[in-house]
Every structure is written in structure tokens, then in C-alpha cells.
Motif scaffolding. Structure first.
Motif, PDB file in Angstrom:
ATOM      1  N   LYS A  77       0.831  -1.207   0.000  1.00 41.82           N
ATOM      2  CA  LYS A  77       0.000   0.000   0.000  1.00 41.82           C
ATOM      3  C   LYS A  77       0.866   1.259   0.000  1.00 41.82           C
ATOM      4  O   LYS A  77       0.601   2.202  -0.743  1.00 41.82           O
ATOM      5  CB  LYS A  77      -0.921   0.010   1.217  1.00 41.82           C
TER       6      LYS A  77
ATOM      7  N   VAL B  95       0.682   3.914  -3.008  1.00 40.90           N
ATOM      8  CA  VAL B  95       0.274   5.296  -2.749  1.00 40.90           C
ATOM      9  C   VAL B  95       1.386   6.249  -3.187  1.00 40.90           C
ATOM     10  O   VAL B  95       1.113   7.324  -3.740  1.00 40.90           O
ATOM     11  CB  VAL B  95      -0.107   5.509  -1.269  1.00 40.90           C
TER      12      VAL B  95
ATOM     13  N   ALA C 186       0.889   9.215  -5.811  1.00 45.17           N
ATOM     14  CA  ALA C 186       1.264  10.612  -5.539  1.00 45.17           C
ATOM     15  C   ALA C 186       2.141  11.158  -6.661  1.00 45.17           C
ATOM     16  O   ALA C 186       2.015  12.325  -7.055  1.00 45.17           O
ATOM     17  CB  ALA C 186       1.979  10.718  -4.193  1.00 45.17           C
TER      18      ALA C 186
ATOM     19  N   ASP D 214       7.274  11.035  -1.561  1.00 45.61           N
ATOM     20  CA  ASP D 214       6.128  10.222  -1.968  1.00 45.61           C
ATOM     21  C   ASP D 214       6.040   8.947  -1.125  1.00 45.61           C
ATOM     22  O   ASP D 214       4.944   8.501  -0.773  1.00 45.61           O
ATOM     23  CB  ASP D 214       6.220   9.865  -3.455  1.00 45.61           C
TER      24      ASP D 214
ATOM     25  N   TRP E 239       4.593   9.955   2.075  1.00 45.34           N
ATOM     26  CA  TRP E 239       3.157  10.160   1.844  1.00 45.34           C
ATOM     27  C   TRP E 239       2.446   8.807   1.906  1.00 45.34           C
ATOM     28  O   TRP E 239       1.405   8.656   2.547  1.00 45.34           O
ATOM     29  CB  TRP E 239       2.952  10.816   0.487  1.00 45.34           C
ATOM     30  N   GLY E 240       3.022   7.810   1.236  1.00 40.67           N
ATOM     31  CA  GLY E 240       2.442   6.472   1.236  1.00 40.67           C
ATOM     32  C   GLY E 240       2.382   5.852   2.620  1.00 40.67           C
ATOM     33  O   GLY E 240       1.439   5.134   2.949  1.00 40.67           O
TER      34      GLY E 240
ATOM     35  N   ALA F 200      -0.383   7.859   4.725  1.00 37.99           N
ATOM     36  CA  ALA F 200      -1.738   7.888   4.164  1.00 37.99           C
ATOM     37  C   ALA F 200      -2.723   7.009   4.926  1.00 37.99           C
ATOM     38  O   ALA F 200      -3.904   7.326   4.999  1.00 37.99           O
ATOM     39  CB  ALA F 200      -1.697   7.475   2.688  1.00 37.99           C
ATOM     40  N   ASP F 201      -2.273   5.926   5.486  1.00 39.28           N
ATOM     41  CA  ASP F 201      -3.142   5.038   6.242  1.00 39.28           C
ATOM     42  C   ASP F 201      -2.914   5.282   7.726  1.00 39.28           C
ATOM     43  O   ASP F 201      -1.932   4.812   8.301  1.00 39.28           O
ATOM     44  CB  ASP F 201      -2.843   3.582   5.881  1.00 39.28           C
TER      45      ASP F 201
ATOM     46  N   TRP G 128       2.966  16.042   7.830  1.00 35.31           N
ATOM     47  CA  TRP G 128       2.008  16.304   6.749  1.00 35.31           C
ATOM     48  C   TRP G 128       2.196  17.702   6.169  1.00 35.31           C
ATOM     49  O   TRP G 128       2.116  17.911   4.965  1.00 35.31           O
ATOM     50  CB  TRP G 128       0.572  16.127   7.240  1.00 35.31           C
TER      51      TRP G 128
END
Length: 180
Positions: A124, A128, A132, A145, A148-149, A152-153, A173
Motif C-alpha cells: 500500500k 500510494v 502521488a 512520496d 506520503w504512502g 496515508a493510512d 504532513w
């Protein structure tokens, strides 16, 4: 071309490092915590990489101890392998990240002497990160990125580790928003 080619050189290095860490810890799967640990070794995340390593239980496996009972020095074996090969085992050019054609949810990171299946959280995070990259119209996904991945969860193990260690997720973030 493998999925690894869709990442910048430094992000490739991070993924390969995560695979190396998971392999050294005796894991057969690559999860998001090892990606987080590899990221933390190269960039500040508000917590120390050693704290993430301890929280994730990413200590080296028992291979060294078991081989020592047979009279084999694992460090010496690795040193000799490094001397006899022209490339370093952690060279991203020797690694690949592939999706199985018949099992599209199976993504495997393969390198010298290592093959790790990405678990759901690792897959995941990588997917992600690639999303991105596409969203930002960039040719390759970078370390931001990957972060970010990972973030994200909110229910992932990586986010849980960051929370337990007192990392400021809002600041991470915000930093990612500025980089985008």
C-alpha cells in the motif's frame, strides 16, 4: 523495467535499504515499518531511527548466532562476498520490484540472495507513493512520496510507531504539503 524504475535513485535506495533491513531481521515479508526505518535513516522524521528500530523489533535475526555455533563468522562471509563482487549487494541496480502477473496483489522485492514479498502495508505504501507521483505529474516517485504512502493510512503500523514515539504527524504532513 520494474516498478523500482518508477522511483528516483534516492527512493530506490530507501526501498532497497528497507528490504535489506527486513532480510537482516529474518523477516520474509517487507512491511511499512521497514520502509519507515529506511526513510528515518536518511531524513529526519522527528524521531530517531534507533527508536523506530527498537519499536518495530527490527533487530538482526538469529542467523549470526546460529552460524557461529557451526564455527561460521557471518561478518567474515559478508566481507569476502563484498570483496569478490564488483557491485555492492545494496546497489539498487541489482534489485527489482515486480508485481506477479497472475497474482496482481503480490509484489516482490528481489535482490542478491534476497526475495521479499511486500505485505499489505508495504504494498500500500509503495502504491500510494506511485499514485502521488502520477497526481503531481512527475516522472518518478521520491522519498517524499514514500513518506506520503506511509502516512496515508492512519491505522498502519508505521503511523502507530510514529505516534508511540511522539512524532509530530501534523508537522510531517505540513512538510509534505509544502514539498508537493
Amino acid at each position: 523495467m520494474t516498478m523500482l524504475d518508477m522511483f528516483t535513485p534516492d527512493a530506490r535506495h530507501t526501498i532497497v535499504r528497507a528490504g535489506t533491513l527486513a532480510s537482516q531481521a529474518g523477516r520474509g515479508r517487507l512491511g511499512d515499518v521497514f520502509l519507515l526505518l529506511a526513510l528515518a535513516e536518511d531524513r529526519p522524521l522527528g524521531v530517531e531511527a534507533d527508536d523506530i528500530r527498537a519499536a518495530a523489533g527490527a533487530r538482526p535475526g538469529r542467523d549470526r548466532e546460529l552460524l557461529a555455533t557451526l564455527g561460521i563468522d557471518l561478518d567474515e562471509v559478508r566481507r569476502r562476498v563484498h570483496e569478490t563482487t564488483a557491485a555492492r549487494p545494496d546497489d539498487p541496480a541489482l534489485w527489482s520490484l515486480r508485481r506477479a502477473p497472475l497474482r496482481p496483489l503480490r509484489v516482490t522485492l528481489s535482490g542478491p540472495g534476497t526475495e521479499l514479498v511486500l505485505d499489505e502495508s508495504g504494498r500500500k505504501a509503495v502504491e500510494v507513493a506511485l499514485w502521488a507521483r502520477r497526481r503531481a505529474h512527475r516522472a518518478r516517485a521520491g522519498r517524499a512520496d514514500l513518506l506520503w504512502g506511509l502516512l496515508a493510512d492512519g491505522s498502519s503500523e508505521a503511523v502507530d510507531v510514529l505516534r508511540r514515539l511522539g512524532a509530530d504527524l501534523r508537522a510531517l504532513w505540513t512538510e509534505l504539503g509544502r514539498a508537493a
